[in-house]
Every structure is written in structure tokens, then in C-alpha cells.
Write an enzyme that holds these catalytic residues in place. Structure first.
Site, PDB file in Angstrom:
ATOM      1  N   TYR A   1       0.842  -1.203   0.000  1.00 42.54           N
ATOM      2  CA  TYR A   1       0.000   0.000   0.000  1.00 42.54           C
ATOM      3  C   TYR A   1       0.876   1.253   0.000  1.00 42.54           C
ATOM      4  CZ  TYR A   1      -3.340   3.530   1.489  1.00 42.54           C
ATOM      5  OH  TYR A   1      -4.114   4.666   1.559  1.00 42.54           O
ATOM      6  N   ASP A   2       1.871   1.264   0.888  1.00 36.66           N
ATOM      7  CA  ASP A   2       2.773   2.421   0.971  1.00 36.66           C
ATOM      8  C   ASP A   2       3.489   2.659  -0.357  1.00 36.66           C
ATOM      9  OD1 ASP A   2       2.099   2.871   3.609  1.00 36.66           O
ATOM     10  OD2 ASP A   2       3.773   1.712   4.418  1.00 36.66           O
TER      11      ASP A   2
ATOM     12  N   LYS B   1       4.566   3.743  17.758  1.00 36.34           N
ATOM     13  CA  LYS B   1       3.385   3.827  16.894  1.00 36.34           C
ATOM     14  C   LYS B   1       2.568   2.554  17.085  1.00 36.34           C
ATOM     15  CE  LYS B   1       1.926   4.610  12.103  1.00 36.34           C
ATOM     16  NZ  LYS B   1       1.067   3.418  12.029  1.00 36.34           N
TER      17      LYS B   1
ATOM     18  N   LYS C   1       7.269  13.903  17.016  1.00 33.47           N
ATOM     19  CA  LYS C   1       6.520  15.165  16.984  1.00 33.47           C
ATOM     20  C   LYS C   1       7.388  16.283  17.544  1.00 33.47           C
ATOM     21  CE  LYS C   1       2.231  12.762  18.312  1.00 33.47           C
ATOM     22  NZ  LYS C   1       1.230  12.627  19.385  1.00 33.47           N
TER      23      LYS C   1
ATOM     24  N   CYS D   1     -21.930 -26.725  -3.886  1.00 27.20           N
ATOM     25  CA  CYS D   1     -20.465 -26.724  -3.827  1.00 27.20           C
ATOM     26  C   CYS D   1     -20.046 -27.359  -2.506  1.00 27.20           C
ATOM     27  CB  CYS D   1     -19.935 -25.297  -3.918  1.00 27.20           C
ATOM     28  SG  CYS D   1     -18.153 -25.158  -3.641  1.00 27.20           S
TER      29      CYS D   1
END
Length: 689
Positions: free
Chosen positions: A43-44, A123, A295, A437
């Protein structure tokens, strides 16, 4: 994918459109369905390609660009909550160069030469949320949603152990933001419970947390081992403190859980040292982390730096590299699920990764296999980042031999050989053969007997497979004739391997016990795609009795527009789910089986737990702005009094409550001659209800 450094403007325009559509689909799967289609690293990679193209061709940036959006558009299952300030995501740093660039940008933006203190925190790999307090009382909780509007999960958050409902010495208005997560051991225990109850296992702790906190049935959330950390004061944080370090101290004093593992770094070297420390020791933590958040510690400096479209300039997430291994791909098996969805699974030469022996890995989808050119007998790279089964990230081409075999995406079902249906550009492939199935039939029987469905103790996946193999059962109905069939068999069940007189006697006793069942559990047991426990309850509540339910569903299968509209008006039953219901009952075998089950089961009418009152069973719609209470509070009050609150006005609507600027709903209610009252009348109405 071609070299984007050499791409033409026309090619870039086409690729940006493809990336926007693909990333939007992945966002929906991850944030809304809690079912990621690709790995975080993949994704990144796509997201960064999109950013690079936009930087090269800024005039081609689309209005729906993923670089402008956070999360995904929210569903209609929950009430909406507008965030006081946007809940944005963080930009990513993938290596030391990215981090140094971030630190340099801070200096350039603030026009300072010296290093300014950076606050470093783990994180947490969980689900972001916001919580609002007024006069010390917790009143609203919300998911991140699309960053601007979230889903109301107030009651769900209240079930989290140690989450404060009331705070002493709190300011008049307080917002906190944090992460909801599940610890590693709790996750393993939860999956054991899921497996024991014949329910699907969660892929990883993050998915489990997301699926738990976004339950419409709060009782399910309450059973899940959710925990939380607060890391922000939202719009109120700068009223509480002047730095991030001070803020966490203040939040802890207010009884919130904050992560004690943090560091105020005074130099670049201290930042890198903290990152290396967490990267080395993350496996010893009780919860999953996937990086470090940095931060600016000083809030005044944060204000000066501000934000870009989807992230703050003053913060960044430094991702950990995934744990990598390499082994041989022995084969690719294709699993067929209960609803017919096919999933490719890699069978591997066993390898130890991060202390866990791995013999299977996910390939996500069939398009993924072709894109990575994964072949049987290849040596493949694996990554494991908390997943139950790791992900194949690529192939070691240097080790590819001449005897490797390309995998052919199936055209026919591996279980029943029926023609498959391709959905979403080969990402999703389904078998529509239903009960015919064998694989779907097996999974459907397992679901039928599971704890939250028929709850037949002693009849797990292993026992179901055994009974099917011995031709003692072939569908859910056969279970209730098993005792009778066993008595006429030459070789009785109690004399077969793995069984005994006591276990068989207990099984028959539990089967008999299960034959008395509530309507909502019966509907859930049918295994209709996207009909979980909460939606089954909605249907049971709407139709009241088994006879009415099956009669109405037969009409629906014949395209009865009134029944279709009635279901469409139900809060929580969207277009996608409605199509699944129609598809299920369109199959005659399903309807016939349900009728036969109805003849052998004692299916109890739906019983409302609350006392009957004037609003019980009424369909209510709110429109316009209310001045004395919020729409969310008004909706909760109406539902507590037994009403069904829907989002649109139709012939089935009983009452419309009109606030200021009622709009199109008010106009339609007048046209349909539906009773309309204003806010003052509504308050008097509920007071006497």
C-alpha cells in the site's frame, strides 16, 4: 510497473486515475471492512508512486486523489460525528534519510539552526478514536472515519476496561484522541475462541480491534479484550499543556492510559538510538507496534508549522522494516469460503520467522500472484508483521530454476468445478454454486452449528467433516435426522473412530436442545453473506415471526418492490447487503431448505426486550437541525423507546420530527401525508411515552 521517472504526461494521467481507484478500494477494505487486500508495504509503495507522480505533474492532481484523503468514506451503519478538528494521518519515513529530511524541513520552516526537542513515541498498530467530555462526563466517542466525519462508537468505547466515563477536575470541555488495540496474547486467545466457535479467525490484532470496536451489537464489543492509549488532547490539548511531554503527564493525572515508553530527544543521535531500541525490543512488548512517531515537542512551534492536505508538518511516522525470511514455495492451494469467495494460500517449506515456524502464507488475491510473478517451486521472500499467516512480498529471481510452474488463476471452482465469477478486476473471485459446492456446503454447515447460531455443542469443524465424509449428513437439515439415521445404520456412530456412547448421546441431546431457537439466531445461522448477528436481529425485529419472514423473503425473490423498499429503509441494511439477501433467496434450494428447517425447528417469534410503549415498532425519521439535543441523542432516545430510526422517508415511515431547515425529507413527508411534529412537540411526546 514502468519506470515512473520516464513516464509521459498522458501515461501519468492514466496511471493517477488507476491509482486513485485502486487505493480507494484498498482504503475501503482496510478502514471500513477491516479486511485488508494488500500488505502495508505494498500500500505504501502505491501511495508513494502516486505522490511522486503528483509532484512531477502537479496540474494532473485529481479531486479524489488519495493524497488529499484520510481513511475512507464512512458507512451508514453508525451515526455520524463531525470532528472538532480533522483527525489526519501521518506522513511516513522509511529510512534515516527520510527522517533527516523531516528534521531539516522543521529547521527551514521555523528558520532555526539549532536542533529543537522532538518527542518520540511508539506507533501503536491499532484503531484511532476521539472521545469528548463535557463537565467531566464522557459523552461522545468516534472513529477517525474519513478524517473529518467519524462513526459514533460511544457505547462501544464505554465497554473498554479502565476507560474513564467520568473525570474529576476536568475542564468544562475536553477532547482526547488515542489508539484502541488488542494485546498479542489476548489476540491469540480470541482467535482460539473464534476457532472453537466455528467463526473466522482475525488476520492480526489490528483487524481484531477494528472489527470489535465497530460492532453494532455492543454486547459483542464488551466481550473483546480491548485496551487503549491516549496520545493527544485533540482541539483542547493546548489548553492543557504547552508541550507534548507535559500533555501526557496531564492526561495521566486525569486517569487516562498513556504509553510510558516515550522519550524527549535532544539530538538526532538520541532519535536514532530510540528507534533502534524499539526496533530491537518490540517483540518483547505485549502489544504490536509498527514504528515510532516523532513530533515537535513544543505546541507553539507545531502551530507555526501547521498542516498539509492529509497530515501535519510537525510530525512523522518512522516505519519499522518487516521481519523478512526466504523459503521455497511448494504449492498454492485455493480455499473456498462459506459465501463462495476463493482465497489463494501459499504452502511453504517450513521456516522460522521472528520466533514462529511458518508453513503457510497469504497471497492476498489472484491478481497479486500474477503481479509478483510468483511461481510454484520459486524461492519467495516473506514478511511477518503481526499477522497470523505472513505475506509473500516477492520472488528471488536469482534462484529461479527451469522447473518452476506458473500458477493459473482458476476458471472453475476447485471444489465443485462450476464456472467462477470474477469481481473487481480479478481481485475477488466467487463460486456461485452455493449448497451444491462441497466446500461452501461444509463451511455453511460449520457456521450453522456454531455457538452464536444453532449452538450445537460437540459438533465442531472436525466432527462436521467426519459426518459428511461418512455420508451421515449432507446439509444442515440432516443434522436433525442424524439420530434416526444412526439407529438404522449397520455401523453406528458410537462404534466409529473418535466416537463413543457418551459423546454420541451428548451430541444427540445437544441437537435436540438446539431445536428451540430465536428467530434472530436462526436467520444468522443461515449464513447469508454480510448478515451478521446485528443485521439478523434487524431482520428478525422487522418481520417478527418465522412464517412472516419466509413469506416476505419469497416475495422478495420475486422482485416485490414493497418488500425491497421496506428492507432498504432499515438502518444498517444498505444496497450491498440488500443485493446479498435477494441473491440468497433467489436460489430455490435455499428457500426449500429453510422451509424444511422451519418444519423441524421451534423458531420463536422475535421478542423485544424493552417494555411496549407508544413508539414501539414505529419507523421514525429526523430531519433538519435540533436546538435542544443533538441528532445522535435524539436517535438514541427514540431507539430506547422502541422506535426504528431510518435515514429516508418512505410509505413505511410513521413519524417525521422536523427541526430547522427540514429540506427534502420534510417535503416528501408532506407529499406522502405522514405525521410531522416539530422539536417542541417531540420533547413533549417522548416525555409522555
Amino acid at each position: 510497473m514502468q519506470n515512473i521517472d520516464l513516464i509521459s504526461e498522458q501515461e501519468a494521467k492514466k496511471l493517477l486515475k488507476e491509482l486513485a481507484d485502486k487505493i480507494a478500494m484498498y482504503n475501503h477494505a482496510y478502514y471500513i471492512e477491516d479486511n485488508p487486500l494488500v500488505s502495508d508495504s505494498e500500500y505504501d509503495q502505491l501511495f508513494n508512486i502516486n505522490l511522486k507522480l503528483e509532484n512531477t505533474f502537479p496540474h494532473l492532481v485529481l479531486s479524489n486523489s488519495p493524497s488529499k484523503k484520510v481513511g475512507a468514506n464512512i458507512t451508514n451503519k453508525f451515526a455520524k460525528v463531525i470532528h472538532q478538528a480533522p483527525m489526519l494521518s501521518l506522513s511516513n519515513a522509511f529510512d534515516e534519510d527520510d527522517l533527516r529530511d523531516f528534521l531539516e524541513r522543521i529547521k527551514n520552516f521555523l528558520r532555526i539552526n539549532e536542533f529543537t526537542p522532538i518527542f518520540c513515541e511508539p506507533k501503536i498498530d491499532g484503531v484511532s478514536f476521539s472521545a469528548i467530555y463535557k463537565n467531566g462526563l464522557f459523552i461522545t466517542g468516534a472513529t477517525r472515519g474519513d478524517g473529518y466525519v467519524g462513526e459514533d462508537i460511544t457505547m462501544n468505547i464505554k465497554t473498554i476496561k479502565n476507560f474513564p466515563h467520568k473525570i474529576d477536575n476536568a475542564p468544562e470541555f475536553l477532547e482526547v484522541r488515542g489508539e484502541i488495540y488488542i494485546e498479542k496474547q489476548d489476540f491469540l486467545n480470541l482467535n482460539k475462541e473464534q476457532e472453537a466457535q466455528n467463526r473466522g479467525k482475525f488476520a492480526n490484532p489490528r483487524n481484531a480491534a477494528a472489527g470489535s470496536i465497530r460492532q453494532l451489537d455492543v454486547a459483542i464489543t464488551a466481550q473483546r479484550p480491548l485496551k487503549y492509549f491516549i496520545y493527544s488532547g485533540g482541539v483542547t490539548e493546548q489548553n492543557l499543556a504547552s508541550t507534548q511531554e507535559q500533555l501526557l503527564t496531564k492526561l495521566k493525572a486525569l486517569s487516562f492510559s498513556v504509553n510510558e515508553i516515550s522519550k524527549l530527544a535532544s539530538s538526532e543521535e538520541e532519535i536514532f538510538a530510540f528507534y533502534e531500541y524499539l526496533k530491537t525490543n518490540r517483540h518483547n512488548l505485549p502489544y504490536e507496534i509498527d514504528g515510532v512517531v516523532y513530533k515537535l515537542n513544543n505546541f507553539a512551534m507545531q502551530n507555526r508549522m501547521g498542516f498539509i492536505a492529509r497530515s501535519p508538518r510537525f510530525a512523522i511516522a518512522h516505519k519499522f522494516p518487516a521481519i523478512i525470511g526466504q523459503t521455497k514455495l511448494l504449492s498454492i492451494t485455493v480455499q473456498v469460503g462459506r459465501t463462495g469467495m476463493l482465497t489463494p494460500v501459499a504452502e511453504l517449506d517450513p521456516i522460522e520467522i521472528g520466533g514462529v515456524v511458518v508453513s503457510r502464507a497469504t497471497l492476498h488475491n489472484f491478481q497479486d500472484i500474477a503481479r509478483k510473478d510468483v511461481r510454484i517451486k520459486d524461492y519467495v521472500f516473506l514478511q511477518r508483521a503481526g499477522d497470523v499467516i505472513p505475506q509473500i512480498t516477492g520472488v528471488d529471481i536469482s534462484k529461479r530454476s527451469n522447473d518452476t510452474v506458473k500458477f493459473d488463476t482458476p476458471v472453475f471452482c476447485p471444489s465443485c468445478n462450476s464456472k467462477l465469477r470474477y469481481v473487481s478486476e480479478d481481485i475477488i473471485i466467487r463460486c456461485d454454486n452455493g449448497l451444491n459446492c462441497p466446500a461452501q456446503n461444509y463451511e455453511r454447515i460449520c457456521h450453522f452449528v456454531s455457538k452464536n447460531a444453532m449452538d450445537i455443542e460437540g459438533l465442531g469443524r472436525k466432527q462436521v467433516a467426519f459426518l459428511i465424509d461418512k455420508r451421515l449428513i449432507s446439509n444442515p437439515l440432516d443434522i436433525f435426522f442424524l439420530k434416526e439415521k444412526n439407529e438404522t445404520n449397520l455401523i453406528r456412530l458410537e462404534n466409529m473412530d473418535g466416537w463413543g456412547k457418551k459423546s454420541v448421546a451428548n451430541l444427540f441431546k445437544n441437537i435436540e436442545k438446539s431445536q428451540k431457537i430465536s428467530l434472530q439466531r436462526f436467520i444468522y445461522a443461515l449464513g447469508i453473506r454480510h448478515i451478521g448477528e446485528q443485521n439478523a436481529k434487524l431482520l428478525a425485529r422487522e418481520f417478527g415471526s418465522y412464517n412472516n419472514f419466509i413469506a416476505q423473503m419469497e416475495l422478495l425473490s420475486k422482485n416485490d418492490s414493497d418488500i425491497y423498499q421496506k428492507l432498504n429503509d432499515l438502518e444498517g441494511i444498505g444496497d450491498k447487503i440488500l443485493v446479498d439477501i435477494v441473491d440468497f433467496f433467489y436460489v430455490k434450494e435455499n428457500t426449500q431448505l429453510i422451509k424444511r428447517l422451519g418444519s423441524v425447528l421451534n423458531i420463536e417469534d422475535y421478542q423485544e426486550t424493552r417494555e411496549q410503549n407508544i413508539l414501539t415498532g414505529k419507523i421514525v425519521v429526523f430531519t433538519g437541525s435540533l436546538s435542544t439535543i443533538s441528532r445522535v441523542e435524539a436517535k438514541e432516545i427514540a431507539e430506547k423507546l422502541g422506535a426504528k430510526v431510518t435515514a429516508s422517508v418512505s410509505l413505511n415511515t410513521d413519524l417525521v420530527i422536523a427541526g430547522v431547515n427540514g429540506g427534502s425529507k420534510l417535503k416528501k413527508a408532506k407529499e406522502l401525508n405522514i405525521k410531522i411534529i416539530d422539536e417542541v412537540e417531540w420533547l413533549a411526546f417522548i416525555k409522555n411515552a
